[in-house]
Structures are given as structure tokens and as C-alpha cells.
Design an enzyme around this catalytic site. Sequence first.
Site, PDB file in Angstrom:
ATOM      1  CD  GLU A  21     -52.848  -0.971  -1.148  1.00  0.00           C
ATOM      2  OE1 GLU A  21     -52.511  -0.113  -1.975  1.00  0.00           O
ATOM      3  OE2 GLU A  21     -53.740  -1.811  -1.366  1.00  0.00           O
TER       4      GLU A  21
ATOM      5  CD  GLU B  19     -57.759  -1.000   0.039  1.00  0.00           C
ATOM      6  OE1 GLU B  19     -57.500  -1.276  -1.150  1.00  0.00           O
ATOM      7  OE2 GLU B  19     -57.392   0.054   0.589  1.00  0.00           O
TER       8      GLU B  19
END
Length: 632
Positions: free
Chosen positions: A182, A262
Site C-alpha cells: 500500500e 485484501e
Amino acid sequence: MKSNIVFVFVSLCSAVMNVLADERSFSIDYKNNRFLKDGKPFQYISGSIHYSRVPRCYWKDRLLKMYMTGLNAVQVYVPWNFHEPVQGIYKFEGDRDLEYFLDLANQTGLLVILRPGPYICAEWDMGGLPAWLLQNPDIILRSSDSDYLHAVSNWTAVLLTKVRSWLYQRGGNIISVQVENEYGSYFACDYNYMRHLHKLFRFFLGEDVVLFTTDGNTDKELVCGTLEGLYATIDFGTDTNVTTAFSRLRRFEPHGPLVNSEFYTGWLDHWGDRHASVNIQNVSTMLGHMLSMGASVNMYMFEGGTNFGYWNGADDDTRFRSVVTSYDYDAPLSEAGDPTDKLLAIREVIKNFREIPSGPLPPATPKMAYGFVNLQKIGNISGLLDTLSPQGPVQSQHLLTFEEMKQYYGFMLYRTKLPQDLPSATPLISPANGIHDRAYVSVNGVYQGVMERDVTLVVNVTGRLADQLDILVENMGRVNFGSKISDRKGLLGNLILGNDVLTDWLIYSLDIDEVIHSGWPQSMRKDIRSGSETDGGSGPTVYSGTLQLPGPAHDTFIRCHGWTKGQVWINGVNLGRYWPQRGPQQTLYVPGPLLSSTLPNNITLLELEEAPQHSRVLFMDRPLLNTTAAPP
Ligand SMILES: *[C@@H]1O[C@H](CO)[C@@H](O)[C@H](O)[C@H]1NC(C)=O
Ligand SMILES: *[C@@H]1O[C@H](CO)[C@@H](O)[C@H](O)[C@H]1NC(C)=O
Ligand SMILES: *[C@@H]1O[C@H](CO)[C@@H](O)[C@H](O)[C@H]1NC(C)=O
Ligand SMILES: *[C@@H]1O[C@H](CO)[C@@H](O)[C@H](O)[C@H]1NC(C)=O
Ligand SMILES: *[C@@H]1O[C@H](CO)[C@@H](O)[C@H](O)[C@H]1NC(C)=O
Ligand SMILES: *[C@@H]1O[C@H](CO)[C@@H](O)[C@H](O)[C@H]1NC(C)=O
Ligand SMILES: *[C@@H]1O[C@H](CO)[C@@H](O)[C@H](O)[C@H]1NC(C)=O
Ligand SMILES: *[C@@H]1O[C@H](CO)[C@@H](O)[C@H](O)[C@H]1NC(C)=O
């Protein structure tokens, strides 16, 4: 049941052997928007599990349950700080044996999507970065800062050399490898850093491995997190519109398989916040939706596990909030590895897309309620320093941080003398909000109160000139997300008492884990008996007791009801923090294999604030993670 499992393994082995006869390959088919495994279309249905949050003896059990749910892959983070606790010292044994974990996954029939960081977030201390990086006062983490890159290069060389032989192309089970994590949500947006990582990963893993990135579902994140040559994927949960999210991904990665790296099956808890959960129906509906689009999906988490010891991370958005000990996550497998209704619902969804292995799902492991155990007071921290800090203090005019003292986790004690008589309550102040993260203040061993980062920066103190002022500071876990991950611990700014700036410190690193691991305080049992007091008390104090099991050792949950806040060890193993007063977590998971069925099991508590009159703890057969749902 046993014979069914054997059957599964036998049929699995022959399947894998047939494949081995052909060329092993894993790649992206850009033309047809899919993965290819050995040249055939492939969609992964994966779940996240963190080996660092599950005891080694349970790895196989959890992986088998994931396989029997119908998953064909697991997604795995590698926490750098777990493996290189001290610069240049690498640990890959026991609970840190990554290759053994990969081997078990391979034996179980699960492919692996590896996420080696170097930054991982994961609600893990400092997002997996080692705190020793912070010894350099100017380091810019997750950037092309040269000191940071040197450390990253050294670590990457060690780690990627180890995992290279586990790549699918080389006969292992790792089908793809994530670069960073991320990165687009980090302020630095430093493409040179990502290019450097890209080169390193290619150098150690080769040109033919699928490397990818994962970012949140906004344009800013995808702009800063993606890089030419790294396949872009996205992450989002049930609060997001699937069509919108995947069309955003398409703008950055126009061709290739859709991937949600995710998909949030649940969520984490912070101390003092409400217990989080994600609705089962919403999870299964959205999973079905994504799979029917042909997307590959990783469920985060499938098995959350536990933040044992001091490994929890923290968030620091509006204020500092540290993550609770349990990482149950409301995931399909509970913290203790038991199948939940969410797992059964997910399994029904998966059945529509691939064949589920035959045979029953392994059942929940037995749980036992061992009842109450009385604890006895061993002594207060100020009086135990000779034992807990055998190397003695460092003398310093000014305050030093944990990182400067090269103590990265747990507790340190700062000692000085009162510069004058304080007959009436006098404020002790941390003017710069420099309490990282909680400070327990005593004068001549008499507890005065607690200071807390962002919340309580003043405590009143009374005493006489030259009285001993002791401040025990607790590191509550480093920030794991956002721009504030350089989260140094200890007392960071001068303290002011009345009108005096306090100086001339003795600073004690506490080696409490090592001391308890080597048998203390039970090894000096006689002293405990003679010095025992059963009343409550206040200030940082050690308590101890023993649990004799009536039969075999099973998983259990310890409830520290009436206690305030502290740390608990059983048989030398640090189970994590308890803080029932803050909640929502009320019990700590005690894995059965930690307990002895014959020897007395040694329980040690470090209570930091206020012990109850009853001085006992309770072993229950189920967890209580939600304060509001817990019986009194
Ligand atoms: C990297 O490794 C080299 C050789 O082992 C060592 O000299 C150096 O200090 C290390 N650098 C960092 C930043 O870890
Ligand atoms: C993975 O498992 C298969 C099937 O048991 C075996 O043939 C293969 O050698 C294993 N790979 C590794 C790297 O151990
Ligand atoms: C998601 O967004 C699309 C396009 O904006 C819309 O048609 C669809 O109804 C939305 N789906 C859900 C489940 O809200
Ligand atoms: C399920 O998702 C819908 C749509 O996002 C939301 O409105 C609803 O509140 C969710 N249900 C639960 C129980 O969380
Ligand atoms: C703390 O422990 C020391 C050493 O055992 C003892 O002398 C002292 O009285 C204790 N202080 C308090 C407040 O209990
Ligand atoms: C400290 O004591 C003063 C009186 O001396 C009182 O007004 C103040 O509320 C106290 N502060 C705290 C934080 O207890
Ligand atoms: C508990 O401590 C005692 C005293 O040191 C020791 O004899 C015993 O083996 C310990 N129990 C376990 C289960 O390790
Ligand atoms: C926590 O318990 C309360 C009271 O039983 C309940 O209303 C709430 O839904 C629970 N929260 C979760 C996330 O389970």
C-alpha cells in the site's frame, strides 16, 4: 476422520506429480485478463494467515482448515523486525521458521502469495520495520534515503535468497511476490524507492516471477503505489462497490486479471474502541460477486491469530490508539483457529466456483475452563530493579529514548531525585506530549499516577527533596500506518516538575522477558511464600501463581477480571497485554501446547496500575473480545 485426511494428501500428491512432469510456470495472460498456471487459466481463492501470530505447532492445523474450506492459496506477510531483531542478527528458527511454514503449505496443497515488504503494515509493530532503523535520527523510512536503502538491501538479500527456491517455477509453491505494501497511501510517493525495490526483487527472484503491488481504492493511492513492471492490484471490503473499485483498477492496469489482494472479512480492534465485526452475509455475497467476475481474491484475514508479546502495532490519526492483543479480526477461523459460521458461509460460496476437497472440515480444538488461580505479590518494580535490570542503569544528563538505549520493546525505567520539597500536589508535566506511550510515576515506591500519550500529560506529585522519582515507561506498540511510523519510544521531551526541568537521570533497560523466561520468579519460591501479601496494591507490581492442570493440556483463555492493565506470561512466554478496564478485549488466548499437564504452570503478571483485592485470575473455555457482551 484421519483416513479422510490421508486420502486427501494422497490424491494431492499424485496431482502435483503429474503437473511436475510438465513445465511449471505462472504468468499473466494480458490478452485474456487472467493468470496462467502451467499454461492453463487460473483463478486464486486465497486467505491471509500470519505465521508470526500463530504458534508453530498450530501452523499445520490452520493451513489444513484453509485447504479444506476450498482455498487454493494463502497470502503471507514476512515481518522484517521479527527476523532481524538486532541489526545484522537474523532469526529463522522455531516460530520464525518461514521455510518450514512454506513447506507445510506446500504439503497441504496450498500455493503461496508472498508479501515480503520490506514494509508490511499488518497492524504489526512499526509495520514490520525494525526499530533499530530509528537510531539514525534523520532516517526517512520507505524512501530512497540511502541509510534506509542499505538496510533494506541487506535484509532483502538474506530473505529473497532463502525464498528463491520456493518459487513455483523452481518447484516450490510461491506463485507471486508483492513489492512494498500500500505504498500509495504513504506521504513520500518516492518512485526511486519503488524502482530500487523492483530492481532488487528482480535481481534475486528472476525475470519470470509475477511481482505485484497492492493499494487502496483511490486515485492518489494508485498513482503513488503502482510502477511500470509491477502488476497493480487493489484492496477493499464490503463497504465498497465492486464495480467502481475494479473499474478504477482498470484505469491503472488496463489488461490482466482483476485482483482484490485484501478483501476484508473482518476488522481489527483498538484499546478503548468498540469491538469490530463484518457481516457474514455481506462477506459471502461480495465474495461470490468478485469470483463470478473471474477476479482472484485474497481474504484478509482468514486466520488472524494473536499479537503475542509486544508485537501489536498502533494507529495515530486523530490520536494514538494501539491495537489490542487479539488479532481475531472476526475472521473465518477464530483467533484460536476454530471454524466459524463465516467460514461455513464462505465455503458454500466457493463450492460454486471450484471443487472443495472431500472429507470433513477438521473440528475446533477442545477448550478448557481451568477455573481460578490465586496470585501472590512478588514486589514492586522499583524494588526489583536488581533482578529485572541486571546490567544496571545508564547515567545521563538528559532523557534517552528506547531506541537510543537499544531496547526496542517493553518497558524502561527513568529514575531521578526530587529537586525540592513538594509538600502539596505539584504538577509533573510533559510539555511536548513526549510520553510514548504510558508513564507510571512513583515517589519512593509510592504510586502517584499515570501519564498517557495524547491524553494525560500532567500528574500531581508530592514528596521531599531528594526523594526517588521513578517513571516506568511502557511502549504500547509502534505506529504501523501513515506518515508517523517513525514512532520513537520512551520519554521524548524534558519533563517539568513545578518550575524545575528534571535532569540527571539513571535509565534502566528492563530485561523482564529474559528474566521470566529463565524461571524467575517461581525459581525463588520460598521468598514468595514468606513475603506474600494478598491485598491489592497500586503502581507497577509483579504477581505470580501456578496452575496445576487436572488432565490434559488444552487451549484456554485467561481473564484478568478486576485487574487494570499489564502484561501476562505463562511458562516464560509473553502472551501479550491485558487492559480489561479499557477493553474491548477481556481475555487472552492461551495455546494449549504452552501448558504442561504434569508440572505446575507458572503464571506471572506485571500489573501496572491497580491490582484487585482478590488477586486472582480465571481460566475460561471461551474468549471475551467484546466488553459490552461480557458478563461482569
Ligand atoms: C549491510 O551489510 C554489510 C555487510 O554485512 C554491513 O557492513 C553493513 O553495516 C550493513 N548495513 C546495514 C545498513 O545494515
Ligand atoms: C511441494 O510438494 C510437492 C508434493 O508433495 C513435492 O513434490 C515438492 O517437492 C514440494 N516442493 C518443495 C519445494 O518442497
Ligand atoms: C455499484 O455501482 C454501479 C455503477 O455505478 C451500480 O450500477 C451498482 O448498482 C452498484 N452496486 C451496488 C451493489 O450498489
Ligand atoms: C451490508 O452491506 C450493506 C451495503 O453496503 C450495508 O448497507 C449494510 O449495513 C451491511 N449490513 C451489515 C449488517 O453490516
Ligand atoms: C517496593 O519494594 C521495596 C523492596 O521490596 C520495598 O522496600 C518498598 O516498601 C516497596 N514499596 C511499596 C510502596 O510497596
Ligand atoms: C493537581 O493538584 C491541583 C491542586 O494542587 C488540582 O487543582 C489539580 O486538579 C490536580 N491535577 C490533577 C491532574 O490531578
Ligand atoms: C514452573 O517453575 C518451577 C520453578 O522454577 C519449575 O520447576 C517448573 O518446571 C515450571 N513449570 C513449567 C511448566 O515449566
Ligand atoms: C458487542 O456486544 C453488544 C452487547 O451484546 C452487542 O450489541 C454488539 O453488537 C456486540 N458487538 C459486536 C461487534 O459483536
